[in-house]
Design a protein around this motif. Structure first.
Motif, PDB file in Angstrom:
ATOM      1  N   HIS A 111     -29.728 -18.539 -27.452  1.00 55.72           N
ATOM      2  CA  HIS A 111     -28.744 -19.175 -26.577  1.00 55.72           C
ATOM      3  C   HIS A 111     -28.192 -20.368 -27.337  1.00 55.72           C
ATOM      4  CE1 HIS A 111     -27.958 -21.810 -22.779  1.00 55.72           C
ATOM      5  NE2 HIS A 111     -26.863 -21.510 -23.431  1.00 55.72           N
ATOM      6  N   THR A 112     -26.998 -20.226 -27.850  1.00 54.89           N
ATOM      7  CA  THR A 112     -26.468 -21.257 -28.739  1.00 54.89           C
ATOM      8  C   THR A 112     -25.276 -21.976 -28.126  1.00 54.89           C
ATOM      9  OG1 THR A 112     -24.935 -19.760 -29.836  1.00 54.89           O
ATOM     10  CG2 THR A 112     -27.152 -19.937 -30.763  1.00 54.89           C
ATOM     11  N   GLU A 113     -25.102 -23.174 -28.584  1.00 58.57           N
ATOM     12  CA  GLU A 113     -23.895 -23.948 -28.273  1.00 58.57           C
ATOM     13  C   GLU A 113     -23.462 -24.592 -29.579  1.00 58.57           C
ATOM     14  OE1 GLU A 113     -24.957 -26.886 -25.395  1.00 58.57           O
ATOM     15  OE2 GLU A 113     -25.994 -25.440 -24.114  1.00 58.57           O
ATOM     16  N   LEU A 114     -22.178 -24.590 -29.836  1.00 62.41           N
ATOM     17  CA  LEU A 114     -21.650 -25.256 -31.027  1.00 62.41           C
ATOM     18  C   LEU A 114     -20.669 -26.329 -30.585  1.00 62.41           C
ATOM     19  CD1 LEU A 114     -21.315 -25.533 -34.091  1.00 62.41           C
ATOM     20  CD2 LEU A 114     -19.553 -23.757 -33.984  1.00 62.41           C
ATOM     21  N   ARG A 115     -20.955 -27.547 -30.951  1.00 66.80           N
ATOM     22  CA  ARG A 115     -20.063 -28.652 -30.613  1.00 66.80           C
ATOM     23  C   ARG A 115     -19.476 -29.212 -31.904  1.00 66.80           C
ATOM     24  NH1 ARG A 115     -22.688 -31.736 -25.428  1.00 66.80           N
ATOM     25  NH2 ARG A 115     -23.132 -29.824 -24.242  1.00 66.80           N
ATOM     26  N   VAL A 116     -18.208 -29.113 -31.992  1.00 67.31           N
ATOM     27  CA  VAL A 116     -17.512 -29.575 -33.188  1.00 67.31           C
ATOM     28  C   VAL A 116     -16.950 -30.968 -32.928  1.00 67.31           C
ATOM     29  CG1 VAL A 116     -15.694 -29.082 -34.837  1.00 67.31           C
ATOM     30  CG2 VAL A 116     -16.928 -27.193 -33.741  1.00 67.31           C
ATOM     31  N   VAL A 117     -17.350 -31.898 -33.763  1.00 70.37           N
ATOM     32  CA  VAL A 117     -16.856 -33.265 -33.624  1.00 70.37           C
ATOM     33  C   VAL A 117     -15.626 -33.415 -34.519  1.00 70.37           C
ATOM     34  CG1 VAL A 117     -17.380 -35.702 -33.946  1.00 70.37           C
ATOM     35  CG2 VAL A 117     -19.163 -34.127 -33.156  1.00 70.37           C
ATOM     36  N   GLY A 118     -14.491 -33.537 -33.893  1.00 67.94           N
ATOM     37  CA  GLY A 118     -13.252 -33.707 -34.637  1.00 67.94           C
ATOM     38  C   GLY A 118     -12.893 -35.169 -34.795  1.00 67.94           C
TER      39      GLY A 118
END
Lengths: 78, 389
Positions: B307-314
């Motif tokens: 169960h993954t989540e990817l949070r991209v910090v721009g």
């Protein structure tokens, strides 16, 4: 600035004490990285027998901030 | 707020469980497991968090000591750090800009300057050099005796022993505080430490409730420790006994071709679903962890049942306080990022079922020239079986 504070920081940063004014920070002292910052905090706590909360110490941006926190804790500036 | 009267800053101790021997019979010192417990005591609700640090981030640094205590007190957790790089307590400093000049560093090392570490007076350098010359992290896997002909798979070998070290530390904590809540076992990790966190998750997919991966490397063959040409230069040094195949991703120059990353192969040993929530946080402008690699890792983990989540910090999210840049997150920002992005995980998540320790299961892990088998009957043990003739 408190001379003992200057001494502690100069020793850890290995810089001339004359470079350590209230505005000294990681911006002005290359050796002052984010982890050495916490060594400074630990040494200052030891030297002045004070304790800073982590959330407070995270906010120290420059040497003057540490000095102000020491004064708030009852440490004389000179 | 500051206090004039000092209070105990930490409730900490160091456990020293034995380290796994290597198949080469190379002696290893006992692990150093840094543990902070909640100042109000360990209760049945108290969980565990493994704090897996980035390359050359020493556990004994005052920041990480304080970080573990903060996590212990704030989230009712036993906070654990493992010195996978062999850092000693006296080695409390970290990288400086001078040490980041790797070209100069390597030239000095190749010139055989024996007192480089001492002369520099800076710690981290010893670790760096050990890594650079393959005398520590990679020696178990790269010694020519075992693998006279390196295979292009060598990049999947790294980190197995270090991941078992993490599980060994977890086991040591279980033995020391058996009444704590081992459904609440988390990992917070950055960079190389996050790479190792994924390795640990691979070895024990049901042991963890959550993994917070900040700037973690999907694999290490992508110029993580140093650029390929530098490593090749070291490998060509006749003073080392290490050799690498030129086709190895270790020897690629940046950027590594994505085609050489085979995450499905890396994840193949998973034999049952992962119970952890895996939250990956990556900077949109991280030049050490390309966003595309992270996206591929997420897809591979999802395929493997995680169960993954990817949070991209721009760049737009950079606020100068919690998120100071959209690059590779390191150092003391770790604390603020954990609070900002991991509070819900550390407070609320639990793993649903038994972990590998309860099941006494084992896991087979293919690596170059053979395979490892991890046994969970007691402290995790690692056995290597050579497939070489």
């Amino acid at each position: 600035m408190n001379p003992e504070l200057i001494r502690v920081c100069a020793d850890l940063l290995e810089v001339d004490p004359s470079l350590l004014g209230p505005d000294a920070s990681s911006e002005t002292i290359p050796a002052w990285d984010s982890l050495l910052h916490w060594e400074i905090i630990a040494e200052v706590e030891e030297a002045f027998d004070v304790t800073f909360d982590m959330d407070q110490a995270v906010g120290f941006q420059k040497l003057g901030d540490i000095q102000a926190a020491l004064e708030a804790a009852g440490v004389e500036s000179r | 707020m500051s206090s004039r009267r000092r209070k105990p800053r930490e409730q900490s101790r160091i456990l020293r469980p034995p380290a796994q021997p290597t198949e080469h019979g190379l002696a290893r010192e006992p692990l150093q497991v840094f543990v902070a417990t909640p100042r109000r005591g360990v209760r049945r609700s108290t969980g565990v968090v493994l704090v897996s640090l980035g390359f050359a981030n020493p556990n004994a640094n005052p920041f990480f000591v304080r970080l573990r205590q903060q996590l212990a007190d704030r989230f009712d957790l036993i906070a654990v750090g493992v010195d996978y790089l062999g850092t000693r307590a006296k080695e409390s400093r970290t990288l400086t800009p001078q040490l980041l000049d790797q070209d100069a560093l390597i030239q000095r090392a190749l010139a055989g300057e024996p007192s480089l570490g001492t002369a520099a007076g800076l710690v981290g350098i010893g670790e760096i050099l050990r890594v650079l010359v393959g005398q520590d992290l990679s020696r178990e896997f790269l010694l020519v005796e075992r693998m006279p002909a390196q295979t292009p798979k060598d990049y999947i070998d790294f980190g197995v022993i270090q991941a078992v070290d993490l599980l060994t530390a977890l086991h040591a904590v279980r033995e020391a505080w058996p009444k704590a809540n081992f459904r609440r076992v988390h990992i917070v990790a950055s960079s190389l430490g996050a790479f190792l966190a994924h390795q640990a998750l691979r070895l024990a997919p049901r042991a963890f409730a959550s993994v917070l991966d900040i700037s973690g490397k999907p694999l290490l063959g992508e110029g993580y420790l140093l650029h390929g040409h530098r490593r090749k230069a070291l490998m060509d040094n006749s003073n080392t006994r290490v050799s690498l195949d030129n086709d190895s991703p270790y020897c690629d120059t940046l950027p590594l071709s994505l085609s050489s990353i085979d995450l499905r192969n890396q994840l193949r040993p998973w034999n049952h679903p992962c119970s952890a929530v895996v939250r990956m946080v990556t900077g949109a402008e991280d030049d050490l962890v390309p966003l595309e690699h992270k996206r591929r890792q997420q897809a591979a983990l999802d395929r493997a049942g995680a169960h993954t989540e990817l949070r991209v910090v721009g760049v737009a999210e950079v606020d100068g306080t919690v998120v100071k840049h959209a690059g590779h997150g390191l150092g003391a920002e770790f604390y603020q990022l954990i609070l900002a992005l991991g509070t819900d995980l550390l407070r609320d998540s639990e793993s649903p079922g038994p972990g590998e320790f309860e099941e006494r299961s084992s896991l087979c892990l293919p690596v170059s020239g053979g395979h490892y088998t991890v046994h969970y009957d007691g402290p995790p043990t690692l056995a290597f079986t050579s497939d070489c003739p």
